[in-house]
Design a protein around this motif. Structure first.
Motif, PDB file in Angstrom:
ATOM      1  N   ASP A 122      90.440 137.965  43.048  1.00 33.57           N
ATOM      2  CA  ASP A 122      89.602 136.825  43.429  1.00 33.57           C
ATOM      3  C   ASP A 122      90.003 136.363  44.826  1.00 33.57           C
ATOM      4  OD1 ASP A 122      88.242 134.475  43.772  1.00 33.57           O
ATOM      5  OD2 ASP A 122      88.769 133.611  41.826  1.00 33.57           O
ATOM      6  N   VAL A 157      81.712 123.705  46.159  1.00 34.72           N
ATOM      7  CA  VAL A 157      82.805 124.548  45.674  1.00 34.72           C
ATOM      8  C   VAL A 157      82.955 124.362  44.164  1.00 34.72           C
ATOM      9  CG1 VAL A 157      85.277 125.037  45.805  1.00 34.72           C
ATOM     10  CG2 VAL A 157      84.007 124.502  47.893  1.00 34.72           C
ATOM     11  N   LEU A 217      82.675 134.398  46.291  1.00 37.81           N
ATOM     12  CA  LEU A 217      84.026 134.009  45.891  1.00 37.81           C
ATOM     13  C   LEU A 217      84.722 133.229  47.003  1.00 37.81           C
ATOM     14  CD1 LEU A 217      85.156 137.378  44.251  1.00 37.81           C
ATOM     15  CD2 LEU A 217      84.497 135.266  43.070  1.00 37.81           C
ATOM     16  N   LEU A 218      84.349 133.531  48.252  1.00 41.97           N
ATOM     17  CA  LEU A 218      85.027 132.940  49.419  1.00 41.97           C
ATOM     18  C   LEU A 218      84.016 132.670  50.523  1.00 41.97           C
ATOM     19  CD1 LEU A 218      87.622 132.321  51.140  1.00 41.97           C
ATOM     20  CD2 LEU A 218      87.695 134.761  51.681  1.00 41.97           C
ATOM     21  N   THR A 246      82.210 137.611  50.036  1.00 38.91           N
ATOM     22  CA  THR A 246      82.547 136.669  51.110  1.00 38.91           C
ATOM     23  C   THR A 246      81.308 136.326  51.927  1.00 38.91           C
ATOM     24  OG1 THR A 246      84.692 137.797  51.288  1.00 38.91           O
ATOM     25  CG2 THR A 246      84.131 136.236  53.036  1.00 38.91           C
ATOM     26  N   GLY A 261      88.911 134.125  46.660  1.00 42.67           N
ATOM     27  CA  GLY A 261      88.834 132.693  46.943  1.00 42.67           C
ATOM     28  C   GLY A 261      89.921 131.857  46.305  1.00 42.67           C
ATOM     29  N   ARG A 297      88.561 128.482  47.823  1.00 47.13           N
ATOM     30  CA  ARG A 297      87.314 129.195  48.144  1.00 47.13           C
ATOM     31  C   ARG A 297      86.828 129.001  49.585  1.00 47.13           C
ATOM     32  NH1 ARG A 297      86.923 131.985  44.220  1.00 47.13           N
ATOM     33  NH2 ARG A 297      87.590 131.259  42.180  1.00 47.13           N
ATOM     34  N   HIS A 321      83.442 130.040  41.974  1.00 47.85           N
ATOM     35  CA  HIS A 321      82.771 130.525  43.194  1.00 47.85           C
ATOM     36  C   HIS A 321      82.404 129.330  44.083  1.00 47.85           C
ATOM     37  CE1 HIS A 321      79.330 129.460  40.603  1.00 47.85           C
ATOM     38  NE2 HIS A 321      78.681 129.229  41.733  1.00 47.85           N
TER      39      HIS A 321
END
Length: 399
Positions: free
Chosen positions: A327, A145, A163-164, A11, A329, A287, A149
């Motif tokens: 995951d 985005v 991932l986020l 993150t 995101g 994401r 990812h």
């Protein structure tokens, strides 16, 4: 993780203010590798210096999160003050309500803490955490985005993958803008004046709030015997108050609080902030997630803005760190967070607007209704306890 190539960070948190720092610390504690990007890192705290003009009433739910993060002791060591009671009354009628911590067998109703103290204590915690990389000072410039990812570009030229990506970058969120999320915003035609004042009578560890026709005036107790004031007033009245000399401003404050704490003897410098209510149309995209002021802002009359942001952070961590989530995101994961928070935040915003309208009206029927409502809530013990538990953050969403 099920990905063949996991990005360098789980993150990226954009914005290291109170809410962003709390989120980064909670994510790291849950095993996420976090990058925290902040344009203006907090300076060292000087305990001998004057109080910051921006303070928050930190409730029990937020306190428990800070305790679990090991940051609460740091806040207490810097500067914080518990308050035991809250009294609210109506200038135009007979309505009043008083809440006392002892009625719920609680040690206090919360703590008045300067925003920079909350931020500094959280940063002290983050700087020791091997799961967190602090990137500051730096600024978000670009967002890309992808399916697996997200990638951000910073002003320094650095590119980060995760991932986020979470926007905790305030009411004018750059991440929200880059993600193409629209925001519905309304200007309330009011400004909040803030200052630190000394009163002739002791504040009795009580938060005092009086509803005036031009907006609410709050006196929040500080540890050195002074009060932090927040006076939300219609634009014309706010500009009038801002331009008064100190002596006249102190007189207006004492009069505004109906001399409940006697004369106001001295005031610090003042600052004024325009008041807006806003809700992002979406709190999440694939994401991308928004928390705190990036997602919503409300009228400060209940002093709940910061606490709502901490609840956002906690709910987002609960969603992305839930068992079985691989995951963070993924949109279906992020929607759990949005469902948990957007409705509650919208209700709080509309409630504050309703209060503002109800208490800002000088029409006799509304004044009578206000008085009836406040006095009823004061006298009906179960209702009063319910209101107190909600303000403490001890409702159904226990941390």
């Amino acid at each position: 993780m099920s990905h063949a190539k996991t990005p360098e960070f789980h993150t990226i948190v954009v914005g290291g203010g109170m809410v962003g720092a709390a989120l980064a610390a909670e994510l790291a504690q849950s095993g996420h590798r976090v990058a925290l990007v902040e344009v203006q890192p907090p300076g060292a705290f000087d305990p001998g210096g004057d109080h910051d003009l921006r303070v928050s009433a930190i409730n029990r739910a937020a306190q428990r999160v800070f305790q679990s993060l090991g940051a609460w002791e740091g806040m207490m060591a810097l500067r914080a003050h518990p308050y035991q009671a809250m009294e609210v009354w109506d200038a135009a009628g007979s309505g009043r309500i008083r809440f006392e911590a002892r009625d719920l067998a609680e040690p206090d109703l919360g703590h008045i803490i300067e925003n920079r103290v909350v931020q500094r204590a959280l940063w002290d915690r983050l700087e020791q955490d091997p799961m967190v990389e602090i990137i500051a000072p730096d600024t978000l410039m670009g967002l890309d985005v992808r399916r697996s990812h997200a990638e951000i570009t910073l002003a320094s030229g650095r590119r980060l993958k995760a991932l986020l990506v979470v926007g905790a970058d305030g009411a004018r969120s750059r991440l929200r803008e880059l993600a193409g999320i629209r925001v519905n915003s309304r200007y309330y035609g009011q400004q909040a004046l803030v200052a630190t004042v000394r009163t002739a009578l002791p504040h009795e560890d009580t938060a005092w709030q009086r509803f005036l026709s031009t907006g609410p005036l709050a006196f929040l107790p500080l540890g050195d015997g002074r009060c932090s004031i927040v006076w939300s007033a219609d634009d014309a009245r706010a500009e009038e108050l801002r331009d008064l000399n100190d002596e006249a401003f102190c007189q207006a404050l004492a009069d505004g609080l109906d001399y409940r704490l006697g004369q106001v003897l001295e005031t610090s410098r003042r600052a004024a902030f325009p008041l807006r209510g806003s809700q992002a149309e979406h709190y999440v995209r694939p994401r991308v997630a928004l928390v705190g002021d990036a997602a919503h802002t409300i009228h400060p009359l209940a002093g709940q803005g910061a606490n709502l942001g901490f609840q956002d952070a906690h709910a987002l961590v609960s969603a992305v760190c839930a068992p079985g989530v691989t995951d963070a995101g993924e949109l279906r994961v992020l929607r759990r967070y949005e469902r948990a928070r957007r409705g509650d935040n919208l209700i709080m915003m509309r409630s504050m607007e309703g209060f503002r309208y109800l208490f800002g009206s000088e029409q006799p029927p509304l004044a009578a209704l206000r008085g009836l409502g406040l006095n009823l809530a004061h006298q009906v013990t179960p209702l009063k306890h319910l209101l107190m538990r909600h303000a403490l953050g001890l409702g159904e969403h226990r941390t």
